[in-house]
Design a protein around this motif. Structure first.
Motif, PDB file in Angstrom:
ATOM      1  N   ALA B 132       0.831  -1.201   0.000  1.00 21.36           N
ATOM      2  CA  ALA B 132       0.000   0.000   0.000  1.00 21.36           C
ATOM      3  C   ALA B 132       0.864   1.249   0.000  1.00 21.36           C
ATOM      4  O   ALA B 132       0.596   2.208  -0.732  1.00 21.36           O
ATOM      5  N   SER B 133       1.945   1.244   0.799  1.00 18.82           N
ATOM      6  CA  SER B 133       2.799   2.423   0.875  1.00 18.82           C
ATOM      7  C   SER B 133       3.473   2.684  -0.459  1.00 18.82           C
ATOM      8  O   SER B 133       3.591   3.836  -0.892  1.00 18.82           O
ATOM      9  N   ILE B 135       2.334   2.072  -3.282  1.00 16.96           N
ATOM     10  CA  ILE B 135       1.360   2.665  -4.204  1.00 16.96           C
ATOM     11  C   ILE B 135       0.978   4.076  -3.749  1.00 16.96           C
ATOM     12  O   ILE B 135       0.912   5.003  -4.554  1.00 16.96           O
ATOM     13  N   ALA B 136       0.747   4.225  -2.436  1.00 12.08           N
ATOM     14  CA  ALA B 136       0.126   5.458  -1.956  1.00 12.08           C
ATOM     15  C   ALA B 136       1.085   6.648  -1.929  1.00 12.08           C
ATOM     16  O   ALA B 136       0.669   7.770  -2.222  1.00 12.08           O
ATOM     17  N   LYS B 161     -12.273   6.436   1.933  1.00 15.27           N
ATOM     18  CA  LYS B 161     -11.575   6.452   3.219  1.00 15.27           C
ATOM     19  C   LYS B 161     -12.468   5.975   4.370  1.00 15.27           C
ATOM     20  O   LYS B 161     -12.024   5.176   5.196  1.00 15.27           O
ATOM     21  N   LEU B 199      -4.217  -3.718   2.499  1.00 16.50           N
ATOM     22  CA  LEU B 199      -3.788  -2.712   1.529  1.00 16.50           C
ATOM     23  C   LEU B 199      -4.855  -1.635   1.351  1.00 16.50           C
ATOM     24  O   LEU B 199      -4.565  -0.443   1.360  1.00 16.50           O
ATOM     25  N   CYS B 202      -4.877   0.786   4.138  1.00 15.16           N
ATOM     26  CA  CYS B 202      -3.650   1.562   4.306  1.00 15.16           C
ATOM     27  C   CYS B 202      -3.521   2.678   3.278  1.00 15.16           C
ATOM     28  O   CYS B 202      -2.805   3.647   3.495  1.00 15.16           O
ATOM     29  N   LEU B 203      -4.178   2.508   2.136  1.00 11.06           N
ATOM     30  CA  LEU B 203      -3.986   3.464   1.043  1.00 11.06           C
ATOM     31  C   LEU B 203      -4.356   4.884   1.456  1.00 11.06           C
ATOM     32  O   LEU B 203      -3.568   5.814   1.298  1.00 11.06           O
ATOM     33  N   TRP B 204      -5.575   5.033   1.993  1.00 12.87           N
ATOM     34  CA  TRP B 204      -6.149   6.380   2.089  1.00 12.87           C
ATOM     35  C   TRP B 204      -5.409   7.305   3.054  1.00 12.87           C
ATOM     36  O   TRP B 204      -5.057   8.427   2.655  1.00 12.87           O
ATOM     37  N   THR B 206      -2.375   7.267   3.979  1.00 12.94           N
ATOM     38  CA  THR B 206      -1.053   7.598   3.449  1.00 12.94           C
ATOM     39  C   THR B 206      -1.168   8.580   2.284  1.00 12.94           C
ATOM     40  O   THR B 206      -0.408   9.547   2.205  1.00 12.94           O
ATOM     41  N   ILE B 207      -2.129   8.336   1.392  1.00 13.70           N
ATOM     42  CA  ILE B 207      -2.302   9.266   0.264  1.00 13.70           C
ATOM     43  C   ILE B 207      -2.584  10.670   0.795  1.00 13.70           C
ATOM     44  O   ILE B 207      -1.943  11.643   0.392  1.00 13.70           O
ATOM     45  N   SER B 255      -1.879   4.420   9.148  1.00 14.31           N
ATOM     46  CA  SER B 255      -2.261   3.289   8.305  1.00 14.31           C
ATOM     47  C   SER B 255      -1.950   1.974   8.988  1.00 14.31           C
ATOM     48  O   SER B 255      -2.794   1.078   9.055  1.00 14.31           O
TER      49      SER B 255
END
Ligand SMILES: Nc1ncnc2c1ncn2[C@@H]1O[C@H](COP(=O)(O)OP(=O)(O)OP(=O)(O)O)[C@@H](O)[C@H]1O
Ligand SMILES: [Mg+2]
Lengths: 298, 328
Positions: B132-133, B135-136, B161, B199, B202-204, B206-207, B255
């Protein structure tokens, strides 16, 4: 006088605000020769930084423009290096690395590794920073940071060095040291210099010409004063000279008495308002002015 | 040395000793007292609550269960080694009789122990989190640099989110079982399901944090970058990333914290191997020891979550230029 080198012609600057565009500058004209030292002085918020930022290419003039060596300035570039009011060093890099970032950017492929290193060290020694070059900005004093900022700008070998109140936030002694360094450097390298300042003594000591700006809105160049004092200038000697005191007096007269406002054009209540503003602003003219930020409507 | 200096030295020593004593009380004694009071109350109150599986276990019973779990783990390992040794012996014998004989070693298929489940969960959460990190962070950087990209992805991020990743779980499971079809899968399907669920949650954060950190790069430093005419890559690596590091780590820690909580729940819900499944199995077992074993799991889950957060802080202090980040 040599060929005109830097020309500011008919520059207007409107800033968008919620209440509609705010005209900061109107019809600013200025010609600067190669190797000349020009100071810009004026009340807080009149638009001095704006002029410098337009020359740097960081702002786009609404009308008019800037020509350097026959070419119009549209984008920022290292040939017009800027020394920022608050040093603007990258806090995660040491003094050396801060200068290195600039040098590598400009001399990559033109200088060898060894030459680059030597050039960085040379510029740091110009401002007497060789002893602390591997310290990070948070480990050195305000004056030292400002010196590294100057070294970084010098290392770009700029044709025009732009200084926005470079010594504004420093104590009197440090400021005097740095003024001397700047004079030395200019004598050696012969750069064209444009410096914004609030300090009348600084302006007279360093400049060939002093540009006095009228108050905003729609500020413009009020008067230009030639400072005919021989170089090299020694601050103690110079302060006893007739010319020095005359220049100083002229600038103070402009700032206090005329303060550039066309009073007869103003409505009554605004006149009174202006008077208090001028009083406030003029307290900043001498000595330890608080660092003034853009965005204050003066 | 004169008596005076000796005197001064003693005074200094006493002074520092006093400071250290105070710090010691603050950082060690008081926390121990706090935990002690908690354990005491637990021990006193737990026996009073009687469930269908017997009284709620106190600290000592839970500790006893922990020891049992350790024992079970050891036994299982002994069985496993014995299993492989037997196979090797048999293979060696076969080869001695006939050098061309085909030999193979079958994998051991015992029940996963408590500690195996810990390993599975930690591995799953790290896999999902790292993916995820990876990607994010780039998405966050691009979104922070470009208003257009930000405007494009902002509504998606804002809507996704607040969705509990558990709501994704059925969709993820269906999609994985439809698309992840290979004869020799590198990972179990259950692992892929859990990791993708992690994943997704964790995405949101961090983004968002990365984008905020990138937008907040000071105007002055941006001006420096403009005057130097830094190219995009140098601008990002030398100016944007270092100033955004603290915010990026804030997002990463957030995350990882959420991911760990979500993973346990996802494992319970979907019966994927891991600590969540351990808890669920014990609950279904309903023996008199179950509550104690579940409590061991609860404490371990908490400790691991804490360690994961500390690891992130440690990483941050290694990566960030600002060494003054307080370890909070
Ligand atoms: N980005 C901006 N948006 C809107 N108004 C601005 C902006 N920058 C400057 N101004 C306005 O333009 C005028 C001139 O600002 P400028 O910063 O050039 O003044 P200055 O002479 O440098 O002042 P100081 O001596 O305080 O630094 C001010 O009234 C300020 O409020
Ligand atoms: Mg200014």
């Amino acid at each position: 006088m040599s060929i005109p080198h830097l020309e500011i012609t008919g520059v207007n600057m409107d800033f968008p605000t919620p209440k509609g565009p705010y005209r900061a500058l109107e019809n600013v004209n200025l010609k600067i020769n190669k190797g000349e030292f020009v100071s810009i002085i004026g009340h807080s918020g009149c638009g001095k930084s704006t002029v410098l930022n337009i020359v740097a290419g960081l702002y786009q003039a609404t009308a008019g423009g800037v020509i350097l060596n026959g070419q119009e300035v549209t984008v920022p570039g290292p040939e017009r290096a800027m020394v920022f009011q608050n040093h603007s060093l990258l806090p995660w890099l040491s003094s050396y690395e801060n200068v290195e970032l600039a040098v590598k950017q400009i001399f990559k492929g033109k200088k060898s590794k060894a030459e680059i290193k030597e050039w960085i060290e040379h510029n740091l020694s110009l401002v007497h920073m060789e002893h602390a070059m591997h310290k990070r900005p948070d480990e050195i004093s305000g004056g030292m940071k400002q010196r590294v900022g100057i070294a970084r700008a010098l290392a770009m070998e700029p044709e025009v060095l732009l200084l926005d109140e470079p010594f504004g936030a420093l104590d009197a002694l440090t400021r005097a040291h740095l003024q001397d360094s700047v004079m030395e450097i200019q004598a050696d390298l012969g750069n064209t210099m444009m410096m914004v300042t609030h300090d009348v003594d600084e302006a007279v000591l360093l400049s060939d010409r002093i540009v006095m700006m009228t108050n905003g809105p729609a500020a413009t160049v009020g008067e230009i004063l030639d400072v005919n004092i021989e170089r090299p200038r020694d601050r103690i000697e110079v302060s006893e000279q007739e010319t020095y005191n005359h220049c100083r007096h002229e600038v103070l007269r402009f700032l206090y008495a005329r303060h550039g406002a066309k009073e007869e054009d103003m409505p009554k209540e605004e006149k009174e308002e202006k008077a208090t503003v001028v009083k406030l602003a003029s307290s900043n003219i001498e000595g330890e002015a608080e660092p003034l930020k853009a965005g204050t409507h003066g | 040395m004169s008596t005076e200096t000796v005197d001064n030295a003693t005074k200094m020593f006493e002074f520092f000793a006093r400071i250290n004593a105070k710090q010691l009380v603050q950082s060690l004694v008081i926390p121990i007292v706090g935990v002690g009071i908690f354990l005491m109350l637990w021990g006193l109150l737990a026996p009073k609550v009687v469930t269908s599986l017997g009284a709620v276990p106190g600290p000592s019973q839970v500790y006893a269960q922990f020891q049992t779990l350790v024992e079970e783990h050891k036994e299982e390992r002994v069985k496993e080694t014995a299993f492989y040794e037997r196979q090797e012996k048999r293979n060696a014998k076969k080869l001695a009789e006939n050098p061309d004989a085909k030999t193979k070693i079958r994998p051991y298929t015992g029940n996963p122990t408590f500690f195996d489940q810990i390993g599975t969960s930690v591995f799953t959460v790290m896999a999902g989190f790292i993916l995820a990190s990876v990607i994010a962070i780039p998405i966050g950087i691009v979104a922070g640099l470009s208003k257009t990209v930000y405007a494009a992805i902002n509504p998606l991020v804002q809507i996704f989110k607040p969705v509990s990743p558990l709501a994704w779980l059925p969709i993820v499971t269906m999609i994985v079982s439809a698309t992840y079809v290979t004869n020799d899968p590198m990972f179990d399907k259950s692992f892929v399901n859990s990791a993708i669920t992690v994943l997704l949650c964790c995405l949101w954060p961090t983004i968002i944090s990365t984008a905020v950190g990138v937008t907040a790069v000071s105007k002055d430093l941006q001006n420096v970058s403009h005057v130097l005419r830094l190219n995009w890559w140098t601008h990002v690596t030398k100016i944007v990333l270092p100033s955004a590091i603290p915010m990026i780590f804030t997002g990463l820690r957030l995350s990882l914290g959420i991911a760990w909580m979500v993973l346990i729940a996802a494992e319970m819900l979907s019966q994927n191997p891991g600590l969540g499944k351990f808890v669920w199995d014990e609950f279904q077992n309903g023996s008199s020891n179950s509550l104690g074993r579940i409590m061991v799991a609860v404490v371990v889950i908490g400790l691991i979550g804490f360690l994961l957060d500390r690891t992130m802080l440690f990483l941050q202090s290694k990566v960030s230029w600002d060494k003054s980040v307080a370890l909070r």
